[in-house]
Structures are given as structure tokens and as C-alpha cells.
Design a protein around this motif. Structure first.
Motif, PDB file in Angstrom:
ATOM      1  N   PRO A  38     -38.441  -0.005  18.459  1.00 34.10           N
ATOM      2  CA  PRO A  38     -38.024  -0.300  17.315  1.00 34.10           C
ATOM      3  C   PRO A  38     -36.693  -1.094  17.382  1.00 34.10           C
ATOM      4  O   PRO A  38     -35.843  -0.952  18.242  1.00 34.10           O
ATOM      5  N   HIS A  39     -36.855  -2.320  16.674  1.00 35.33           N
ATOM      6  CA  HIS A  39     -35.730  -3.194  16.679  1.00 35.33           C
ATOM      7  C   HIS A  39     -35.300  -3.964  15.624  1.00 35.33           C
ATOM      8  O   HIS A  39     -36.298  -4.120  14.606  1.00 35.33           O
ATOM      9  N   SER A  40     -34.299  -4.693  15.445  1.00 38.16           N
ATOM     10  CA  SER A  40     -33.995  -5.353  14.167  1.00 38.16           C
ATOM     11  C   SER A  40     -34.053  -6.943  14.757  1.00 38.16           C
ATOM     12  O   SER A  40     -33.745  -7.163  15.595  1.00 38.16           O
ATOM     13  N   ASP A  41     -34.541  -7.747  13.752  1.00 31.98           N
ATOM     14  CA  ASP A  41     -34.617  -8.997  14.102  1.00 31.98           C
ATOM     15  C   ASP A  41     -34.755  -9.798  12.547  1.00 31.98           C
ATOM     16  O   ASP A  41     -34.865  -8.989  11.515  1.00 31.98           O
ATOM     17  N   TRP A  42     -35.019 -10.982  12.596  1.00 41.24           N
ATOM     18  CA  TRP A  42     -34.826 -11.615  11.299  1.00 41.24           C
ATOM     19  C   TRP A  42     -36.442 -11.281  10.647  1.00 41.24           C
ATOM     20  O   TRP A  42     -36.340 -11.342   9.521  1.00 41.24           O
ATOM     21  N   GLY A  43     -37.417 -10.934  11.330  1.00 36.36           N
ATOM     22  CA  GLY A  43     -38.564 -10.625  10.624  1.00 36.36           C
ATOM     23  C   GLY A  43     -38.536  -9.357   9.698  1.00 36.36           C
ATOM     24  O   GLY A  43     -39.442  -9.087   9.083  1.00 36.36           O
ATOM     25  N   MET A  44     -37.492  -8.470   9.832  1.00 35.85           N
ATOM     26  CA  MET A  44     -37.573  -7.350   9.359  1.00 35.85           C
ATOM     27  C   MET A  44     -37.303  -7.563   7.754  1.00 35.85           C
ATOM     28  O   MET A  44     -37.421  -6.758   6.806  1.00 35.85           O
ATOM     29  N   TRP A  45     -36.573  -8.858   7.350  1.00 31.37           N
ATOM     30  CA  TRP A  45     -36.282  -9.178   6.056  1.00 31.37           C
ATOM     31  C   TRP A  45     -37.500 -10.029   5.491  1.00 31.37           C
ATOM     32  O   TRP A  45     -37.244 -10.381   4.360  1.00 31.37           O
ATOM     33  N   HIS A  46     -38.393 -10.092   6.025  1.00 34.17           N
ATOM     34  CA  HIS A  46     -39.593 -11.012   5.636  1.00 34.17           C
ATOM     35  C   HIS A  46     -40.878 -10.448   5.878  1.00 34.17           C
ATOM     36  O   HIS A  46     -41.196  -9.637   6.802  1.00 34.17           O
ATOM     37  N   ASN A  47     -41.997 -10.899   5.096  1.00 36.98           N
ATOM     38  CA  ASN A  47     -43.295 -10.590   5.256  1.00 36.98           C
ATOM     39  C   ASN A  47     -44.033 -11.508   6.177  1.00 36.98           C
ATOM     40  O   ASN A  47     -43.917 -12.567   5.827  1.00 36.98           O
ATOM     41  N   TYR A  48     -44.343 -11.039   7.400  1.00 38.78           N
ATOM     42  CA  TYR A  48     -44.930 -12.259   8.413  1.00 38.78           C
ATOM     43  C   TYR A  48     -45.817 -12.959   7.811  1.00 38.78           C
ATOM     44  O   TYR A  48     -45.999 -14.176   8.082  1.00 38.78           O
ATOM     45  N   LYS A  49     -46.914 -12.408   7.080  1.00 38.73           N
ATOM     46  CA  LYS A  49     -48.078 -13.079   6.866  1.00 38.73           C
ATOM     47  C   LYS A  49     -47.657 -14.042   5.754  1.00 38.73           C
ATOM     48  O   LYS A  49     -48.370 -15.235   5.674  1.00 38.73           O
ATOM     49  N   GLU A  50     -46.646 -14.111   4.923  1.00 39.73           N
ATOM     50  CA  GLU A  50     -46.406 -14.891   3.468  1.00 39.73           C
ATOM     51  C   GLU A  50     -44.975 -15.646   4.125  1.00 39.73           C
ATOM     52  O   GLU A  50     -44.563 -16.517   3.326  1.00 39.73           O
ATOM     53  N   PHE A  51     -44.566 -15.478   5.407  1.00 43.73           N
ATOM     54  CA  PHE A  51     -43.163 -15.964   5.638  1.00 43.73           C
ATOM     55  C   PHE A  51     -43.213 -17.424   5.846  1.00 43.73           C
ATOM     56  O   PHE A  51     -44.038 -17.858   6.672  1.00 43.73           O
ATOM     57  N   HIS A  52     -42.640 -18.399   4.993  1.00 47.98           N
ATOM     58  CA  HIS A  52     -42.635 -19.880   5.358  1.00 47.98           C
ATOM     59  C   HIS A  52     -41.329 -20.407   5.379  1.00 47.98           C
ATOM     60  O   HIS A  52     -41.214 -21.719   5.511  1.00 47.98           O
ATOM     61  N   HIS A  53     -40.163 -19.445   4.976  1.00 49.98           N
ATOM     62  CA  HIS A  53     -38.987 -20.364   4.781  1.00 49.98           C
ATOM     63  C   HIS A  53     -38.005 -19.534   5.407  1.00 49.98           C
ATOM     64  O   HIS A  53     -37.657 -18.145   5.333  1.00 49.98           O
ATOM     65  N   LEU A  54     -37.027 -20.289   5.928  1.00 48.70           N
ATOM     66  CA  LEU A  54     -36.008 -19.381   6.713  1.00 48.70           C
ATOM     67  C   LEU A  54     -34.706 -19.754   5.816  1.00 48.70           C
ATOM     68  O   LEU A  54     -34.433 -20.619   5.339  1.00 48.70           O
ATOM     69  N   SER A  55     -33.950 -18.756   5.643  1.00 45.77           N
ATOM     70  CA  SER A  55     -32.603 -18.752   4.967  1.00 45.77           C
ATOM     71  C   SER A  55     -31.731 -19.101   5.907  1.00 45.77           C
ATOM     72  O   SER A  55     -31.617 -19.047   7.009  1.00 45.77           O
ATOM     73  N   LEU A  56     -30.405 -19.171   5.221  1.00 43.94           N
ATOM     74  CA  LEU A  56     -29.121 -19.375   6.103  1.00 43.94           C
ATOM     75  C   LEU A  56     -28.940 -18.358   7.108  1.00 43.94           C
ATOM     76  O   LEU A  56     -28.422 -18.553   7.999  1.00 43.94           O
ATOM     77  N   ARG A  57     -29.108 -17.276   6.508  1.00 47.27           N
ATOM     78  CA  ARG A  57     -29.028 -15.990   7.430  1.00 47.27           C
ATOM     79  C   ARG A  57     -29.781 -16.161   8.646  1.00 47.27           C
ATOM     80  O   ARG A  57     -29.453 -15.792   9.742  1.00 47.27           O
ATOM     81  N   ASP A  58     -31.131 -16.468   8.188  1.00 48.19           N
ATOM     82  CA  ASP A  58     -31.995 -16.484   9.501  1.00 48.19           C
ATOM     83  C   ASP A  58     -31.427 -17.604  10.642  1.00 48.19           C
ATOM     84  O   ASP A  58     -31.533 -17.491  11.911  1.00 48.19           O
ATOM     85  N   TYR A  59     -31.254 -18.791   9.986  1.00 48.78           N
ATOM     86  CA  TYR A  59     -30.677 -19.903  10.829  1.00 48.78           C
ATOM     87  C   TYR A  59     -29.453 -19.419  11.693  1.00 48.78           C
ATOM     88  O   TYR A  59     -29.322 -19.646  12.583  1.00 48.78           O
ATOM     89  N   THR A  60     -28.541 -18.823  10.997  1.00 55.42           N
ATOM     90  CA  THR A  60     -27.387 -18.190  11.717  1.00 55.42           C
ATOM     91  C   THR A  60     -27.941 -17.236  12.650  1.00 55.42           C
ATOM     92  O   THR A  60     -27.048 -17.342  13.894  1.00 55.42           O
ATOM     93  N   LEU A  61     -28.507 -16.359  12.370  1.00 52.46           N
ATOM     94  CA  LEU A  61     -29.122 -15.622  13.308  1.00 52.46           C
ATOM     95  C   LEU A  61     -29.686 -16.049  14.681  1.00 52.46           C
ATOM     96  O   LEU A  61     -29.497 -15.778  15.765  1.00 52.46           O
ATOM     97  N   VAL A  62     -30.654 -16.907  14.317  1.00 46.45           N
ATOM     98  CA  VAL A  62     -31.267 -17.676  15.584  1.00 46.45           C
ATOM     99  C   VAL A  62     -30.430 -18.622  16.186  1.00 46.45           C
ATOM    100  O   VAL A  62     -30.084 -18.463  17.526  1.00 46.45           O
ATOM    101  N   PHE A  63     -29.515 -19.134  15.681  1.00 44.84           N
ATOM    102  CA  PHE A  63     -28.357 -20.016  16.396  1.00 44.84           C
ATOM    103  C   PHE A  63     -27.770 -18.908  17.100  1.00 44.84           C
ATOM    104  O   PHE A  63     -27.309 -19.345  18.361  1.00 44.84           O
ATOM    105  N   LEU A  64     -26.927 -18.113  16.588  1.00 47.37           N
ATOM    106  CA  LEU A  64     -26.031 -17.014  17.439  1.00 47.37           C
ATOM    107  C   LEU A  64     -26.995 -16.648  18.635  1.00 47.37           C
ATOM    108  O   LEU A  64     -26.377 -16.277  19.568  1.00 47.37           O
TER     109      LEU A  64
END
Length: 154
Positions: A38-64
Motif C-alpha cells: 500500500p502506497h500513495s502516489d499521483w495515481g491515487m487521485w486518478h482513475n488509471y483507465k481514464e487518466f489523460h491529464h496531469l494537474s499542477l499537483r501531479d507535475y509538482t509531485l513528479v518534479f519533486l
């Protein structure tokens, strides 16, 4: 799971042996083992099958996360004599996410044989955690990071 725990486990594998084929296999497999936890990542805020858009929060998390990997890799690089093994460990530990999650080419790879099956396995074994329990998913990753650092920095 974020890249940093994957990378540090791969680095730990690389620092533990000079057997390059073993490093490659164990680092690659470690990705799937860690994603079962069990872990947290950007995917927990998105549906993997329908996910096509990264938010500013996603870009920030990936950048960090990427900055964290680079900083920790440079610290490890300065404190180890098995640097090439560590780099192989890091690369093969994060390879699944590099192929399967980078928005610029993930759809292309997911259509190809072998990569399609890797994607399916990646999604099948990926631990699901509810958003309200995100702190426990962060704790899991912090434990992995601390264990890895204890192997890498004696």
C-alpha cells in the motif's frame, strides 16, 4: 509508488553485488514487489483507465520526486565504489514506470507486445489505497527509503 523508493531499492541491490545480470533481474522485479505494498502516489487521485491529464499537483509531485532521486543518487555516488552497479540498479528499478507512466510515450508502448503485458501486470499488482489513507501510503514509502539508505550509507 513514487520513483524515489524504487530507485533507492534498486541502488541498494546494485550496491550489494557485482553480479550485473542479478542486479538487473532483482531491480526490475523489485518494482513489482514494491508496487504490491500500500502506497500513495499521483495515481491515487486518478482513475488509471481514464487518466489523460496531469494537474499542477501531479507535475509538482513528479518534479519533486525526480529531484529527490537525483539528489540521493548524487549523495550515494559520492559515497560508494560500485557506482555503475548502483546506476544499473536504479535504472532497472524505475524502468517499468518510465515505460508505463510517462505521458509522452506510454500509449505507444502499451500497444506493443511484451510492454502491453507489463502494463497489465503493473496494473494488476498495483496496491490500491483510498485517498483518506494517503498518510499510511507515505509512511510505507518512508520506511522503504530509510531501510534503503541504511544499506547504502553505513
Amino acid at each position: 509508488m513514487l520513483l524515489t523508493p524504487h530507485a533507492l531499492v534498486g541502488a541498494s541491490i546494485g550496491a550489494s553485488t557485482d553480479n550485473l545480470p542479478l542486479i538487473i533481474i532483482l531491480a526490475f522485479l523489485s518494482h513489482f514487489v514494491l508496487d504490491m505494498l500500500p502506497h500513495s502516489d499521483w495515481g491515487m487521485w486518478h482513475n488509471y483507465k481514464e487518466f489523460h491529464h496531469l494537474s499542477l499537483r501531479d507535475y509538482t509531485l513528479v518534479f519533486l520526486d525526480i529531484i529527490g532521486v537525483l539528489i540521493l543518487t548524487s549523495i550515494i555516488w559520492d559515497n560508494h565504489d560500485r557506482n555503475i552497479n548502483i546506476l544499473f540498479g536504479v535504472f532497472f528499478a524505475i524502468l517499468v514506470d518510465l515505460i508505463d507512466n510517462v505521458p509522452f510515450w506510454k500509449e505507444y508502448f502499451r500497444k506493443l507486445p511484451v510492454f502491453r503485458e507489463i502494463h497489465q501486470l503493473h496494473m494488476l499488482i498495483h496496491a490500491k489505497i483510498q485517498k483518506k489513507y494517503w498518510v499510511w501510503g507515505v509512511a510505507t514509502q518512508l520506511i522503504i527509503v530509510l531501510i534503503s539508505l541504511s544499506v547504502l550509507i553505513p
